[in-house]
Design a protein around this motif. Structure first.
Motif, PDB file in Angstrom:
ATOM      1  N   LEU A 122       0.841  -1.202   0.000  1.00 46.38           N
ATOM      2  CA  LEU A 122       0.000   0.000   0.000  1.00 46.38           C
ATOM      3  C   LEU A 122       0.876   1.252   0.000  1.00 46.38           C
ATOM      4  N   GLU A 123       0.312   2.335  -0.524  1.00 45.11           N
ATOM      5  CA  GLU A 123       0.870   3.673  -0.352  1.00 45.11           C
ATOM      6  C   GLU A 123      -0.136   4.464   0.473  1.00 45.11           C
ATOM      7  N   TRP A 124       0.332   5.055   1.575  1.00 40.01           N
ATOM      8  CA  TRP A 124      -0.589   5.843   2.376  1.00 40.01           C
ATOM      9  C   TRP A 124       0.112   7.047   2.978  1.00 40.01           C
ATOM     10  N   LYS A 125      -0.672   8.085   3.211  1.00 38.68           N
ATOM     11  CA  LYS A 125      -0.141   9.309   3.798  1.00 38.68           C
ATOM     12  C   LYS A 125      -1.173   9.903   4.742  1.00 38.68           C
ATOM     13  N   LEU A 126      -0.667  10.647   5.733  1.00 41.09           N
ATOM     14  CA  LEU A 126      -1.520  11.271   6.741  1.00 41.09           C
ATOM     15  C   LEU A 126      -1.279  12.775   6.715  1.00 41.09           C
ATOM     16  N   SER A 127      -2.357  13.559   6.608  1.00 40.54           N
ATOM     17  CA  SER A 127      -2.262  15.020   6.594  1.00 40.54           C
ATOM     18  C   SER A 127      -3.237  15.599   7.605  1.00 40.54           C
ATOM     19  N   LEU A 128      -3.007  16.861   7.969  1.00 43.89           N
ATOM     20  CA  LEU A 128      -3.794  17.537   9.002  1.00 43.89           C
ATOM     21  C   LEU A 128      -4.622  18.646   8.392  1.00 43.89           C
ATOM     22  N   GLN A 129      -5.898  18.724   8.784  1.00 40.73           N
ATOM     23  CA  GLN A 129      -6.785  19.796   8.360  1.00 40.73           C
ATOM     24  C   GLN A 129      -7.392  20.429   9.608  1.00 40.73           C
ATOM     25  N   GLU A 130      -7.898  21.658   9.411  1.00 36.49           N
ATOM     26  CA  GLU A 130      -8.594  22.318  10.510  1.00 36.49           C
ATOM     27  C   GLU A 130      -9.972  21.687  10.679  1.00 36.49           C
ATOM     28  N   LEU A 131     -10.457  21.654  11.912  1.00 34.61           N
ATOM     29  CA  LEU A 131     -11.804  21.146  12.139  1.00 34.61           C
ATOM     30  C   LEU A 131     -12.826  22.032  11.467  1.00 34.61           C
ATOM     31  N   PRO A 132     -13.818  21.460  10.772  1.00 34.56           N
ATOM     32  CA  PRO A 132     -14.822  22.278  10.078  1.00 34.56           C
ATOM     33  C   PRO A 132     -15.730  23.001  11.049  1.00 34.56           C
ATOM     34  N   GLU A 133     -16.170  24.193  10.621  1.00 39.47           N
ATOM     35  CA  GLU A 133     -17.135  24.938  11.419  1.00 39.47           C
ATOM     36  C   GLU A 133     -18.497  24.281  11.314  1.00 39.47           C
ATOM     37  N   ILE A 154     -11.195  19.846  -0.588  1.00 42.18           N
ATOM     38  CA  ILE A 154     -10.093  20.005  -1.537  1.00 42.18           C
ATOM     39  C   ILE A 154      -9.315  21.285  -1.264  1.00 42.18           C
ATOM     40  N   SER A 155     -10.043  22.366  -1.007  1.00 43.53           N
ATOM     41  CA  SER A 155      -9.384  23.654  -0.832  1.00 43.53           C
ATOM     42  C   SER A 155      -8.634  23.749   0.487  1.00 43.53           C
ATOM     43  N   GLU A 156      -9.074  22.988   1.536  1.00 36.01           N
ATOM     44  CA  GLU A 156      -8.467  23.110   2.839  1.00 36.01           C
ATOM     45  C   GLU A 156      -7.558  21.925   3.176  1.00 36.01           C
ATOM     46  N   GLU A 157      -7.054  21.227   2.159  1.00 31.97           N
ATOM     47  CA  GLU A 157      -6.175  20.089   2.413  1.00 31.97           C
ATOM     48  C   GLU A 157      -4.909  20.566   3.086  1.00 31.97           C
ATOM     49  N   GLY A 158      -4.577  19.959   4.239  1.00 34.43           N
ATOM     50  CA  GLY A 158      -3.497  20.445   5.075  1.00 34.43           C
ATOM     51  C   GLY A 158      -2.152  19.834   4.745  1.00 34.43           C
ATOM     52  N   PRO A 159      -1.154  20.139   5.558  1.00 36.94           N
ATOM     53  CA  PRO A 159       0.205  19.645   5.316  1.00 36.94           C
ATOM     54  C   PRO A 159       0.318  18.143   5.574  1.00 36.94           C
ATOM     55  N   GLU A 160       1.238  17.518   4.836  1.00 37.42           N
ATOM     56  CA  GLU A 160       1.454  16.073   4.989  1.00 37.42           C
ATOM     57  C   GLU A 160       2.338  15.816   6.203  1.00 37.42           C
ATOM     58  N   LEU A 161       1.896  14.919   7.081  1.00 34.59           N
ATOM     59  CA  LEU A 161       2.613  14.606   8.309  1.00 34.59           C
ATOM     60  C   LEU A 161       3.470  13.354   8.187  1.00 34.59           C
TER      61      LEU A 161
END
Length: 605
Positions: A122-133, A154-161
């Protein structure tokens, strides 16, 4: 995807539980303060005590919230939100990414995410986003349409951890994580595949996976032709923490496995060939019994996209897949002997520690070993015209060769099976010329070939050990063994039986041979089983005692119907049992014994 709607429902539940807990805590705090004031404890000490408790607080999962998540499956069943502290099963189509979400409510939370590939890397990645209002940007309080939610993702995709590519069980375990919405994206580029995901915000207290010892290797302590003994150090989860741990041993001939999930995917060939829905089709809900979360409503139902005939073909095709794989769970023992292996083959061995309470497992470092070679058979060389004695163990085999030196036109094989029937097979230049079962005395003639080598294989009986005499020759002038009639029984005449004598008869042949008859007194309890033990036809008259001999005579008849001879044995004791044997001796001195006969004289005359 209803990630945002599910999160809103979840946050609403969280607020209700949090408010209820806050009220309860405030009420408890007020009661404690009132009690302390009544006892005269200074307010400063109370403040210091509160600060000390706050500084020593460890992060723990909200069990009430966790139980709410597990009970309220509607929040997660048709969404991609992973419940805190639960393992999910998922399915990926080739080259089609899939996203899951993990919610972290508070900052400085020790998040842990573990991904287990099953039957493909598998290829997998984990990224962080802000909690939605909770509401739209206009503050109307109304939920945003699904399309706007997708655009927001899509617009709020966060940095890759973190990212990983491979088939190992891999984890992301930072000491602390900020609050937010974590997105886990997985993709399989090789084939459709299963996988598992586990996420928790309390890894220290959960510990669902069994812990490996400081030396996680599997050792081979003993190696044989058909057995291999394995040993490994016990898991501290079972030996120290006293949690229910059992060990599963996996044996195969291909490779080692990284996870028990990969083993089960290999064994469950039916699942691998199930007709799965293709991406892009309009289906709802998914077939969660095989892909993603389990569904209570869909259990036992046939998938609507899978016709009955297609399902039957799929099962038939899957049934033809031969999986050379064995899995054995042995409890909490850490030593195991694998048996019934084949000689001179390499096998791979894996050990998995399984927590029987959580049903989650951890793999030891597997090993491999090659079983010892089968003991090479010694080949006995036959000399032209010489009788050779052969002994074969029960179910065993013996190999012989015969290589004539001089020119010849034919080859003769003479075989005398002393006990039960044996099997003979003769090969020349790799081709089978003869394959027969032999009982008693038999002879076989084969067409000769210059400078040829004959390979003879003799296979013994399944009942017990076998003994035989064999002769191979290119000059069949005289037979080494005397010829025998088809019926080698001894007939006793009951009417001619007296207190001191017994009259018997047996068949002869057209060849003039020497016949010797012997008698031996036996107990009244002498039975058929004892008689069979003494039925070795290769034991000649030279093995008998002199006083047991009755007489010897020559006999033959050109007319086979008249080739019968009788003899009266005298000098017997009244009411006694005797075992009678007849030996026929050939020209070369080799003898063959007829079937023994038990007779009993009359007690009163």
């Amino acid at each position: 995807m209803c990630v945002w709607e599910c999160l809103k429902k979840r946050k609403k539940k969280v607020r209700e539980i949090t408010a209820k807990k806050t009220n309860k805590k405030n009420k408890t705090k007020q009661e404690k303060q009132r009690a302390l004031r009544m006892k005269g404890i200074p307010g400063l000490l109370l403040l210091l005590f509160a600060v000390g408790v706050w500084t020593q607080k460890l992060p723990t999962r909200d069990e009430e919230l966790f139980q709410m998540q597990i009970r309220d499956k509607s929040l997660f069943h048709d969404s991609s939100v992973i419940p805190d502290g639960a393992e999910i099963n998922g399915y990926l189509f080739r080259d089609t990414p899939k996203r899951y979400y993990i919610v972290v409510e508070e900052d400085n939370t020790p998040l842990s995410v573990t991904v287990t590939p099953c039957d493909a890397p598998l290829e997998w990645k984990l990224s962080l986003q802000e909690l939605p209002e909770e509401s739209s940007g206009e503050g109307s309080g109304e939920a945003e349409p699904l399309e706007q939610q997708k655009q927001q993702v899509i617009s709020e995709e966060g940095p890759e951890l973190f990212s990983y590519k491979g088939n190992d069980v891999e984890s992301y375990m930072p000491s602390s994580s900020p609050s937010g919405l974590y997105q886990l994206e997985l993709i399989s580029t090789e084939k459709d595949t299963h996988f598992k995901v586990y996420a928790t915000t309390t890894p220290e207290s959960d510990q669902p996976y069994p812990e490996l010892p400081y030396d996680p290797r599997v050792d081979v302590t003993s190696l044989g032709r058909t057995t291999v003994t394995l040993a490994w150090k016990p898991s501290p989860t079972g030996s120290l923490m006293k949690q229910p741990i059992q060990y599963c041993v996996v044996i195969n001939k291909e490779h080692n496995f990284k996870s028990l999930c990969a083993v089960e995917a290999k064994m469950n060939a039916d699942d691998a060939f199930m007709m799965a829905p293709k991406p892009g089709l309009d289906f709802s809900p998914f077939d969660f019994s095989h892909f993603g979360f389990p569904s209570e409503n869909d259990s036992g139902k046939e998938h609507p996209l899978m016709s009955k005939s297609t399902a039957t073909k799929s099962r038939l095709y899957a049934g033809k897949q031969k999986v050379d794989l064995q899995k054995v769970c042995i409890g909490n023992k850490n030593i195991f002997t694998v048996s019934d292996l084949k000689p001179d083959l390499q096998y791979y061995f894996d050990i998995f520690a399984v927590n029987t309470y959580t049903n989650m497992s951890t793999a030891y470092v597997g090993t491999f070993a090659k079983t010892k070679e089968e003991a090479k058979q010694k080949t006995l060389e036959l000399k032209d015209g010489k009788v050779t004695d052969v002994f074969i163990k029960r179910k065993g085999s013996k190999f012989l060769t015969f290589a004539p030196v001089s020119s010849y036109q034919k080859v003769m094989f003479y075989i005398h099976s002393c006990l039960d029937a044996i099997q003979i097979q003769v090969r020349r230049d790799g081709k089978v010329l003869l394959s027969q079962n032999v009982e008693g005395v038999r002879q076989f003639q084969l067409r000769g070939k210059p400078k040829a080598m004959y390979l003879i294989r003799l296979r013994g009986s399944r009942k017990g050990a076998s003994m035989l005499k064999i002769l191979a020759t290119t000059r069949p002038n005289k037979q080494p063994f005397p010829s025998l009639p088809e019926d080698t029984r001894i007939k006793a005449f009951d009417k001619l039986r007296t207190c001191t004598s017994a009259t018997v008869a047996w068949l002869g042949t057209q060849e003039r041979n020497k016949f010797c008859i012997y008698k031996k007194e036996v107990d009244e309890n002498y039975n058929e089983e004892q008689r069979k033990r003494e039925q070795n036809q290769c034991m000649g008259p030279d093995t008998r005692k002199k006083f047991e001999k009755v007489l010897c005579k020559y006999f033959h008849s050109q007319n086979l119907q008249k080739a019968v001879t009788t003899e009266t044995i005298k000098g017997l004791e009244p009411g006694r049992s005797y075992l009678l044997d007849v030996y026929v001796v050939g020209h070369g001195g080799h003898s063959v014994k007829y079937q023994s006969k038990l007779v009993k004289t009359r007690k009163f005359c």
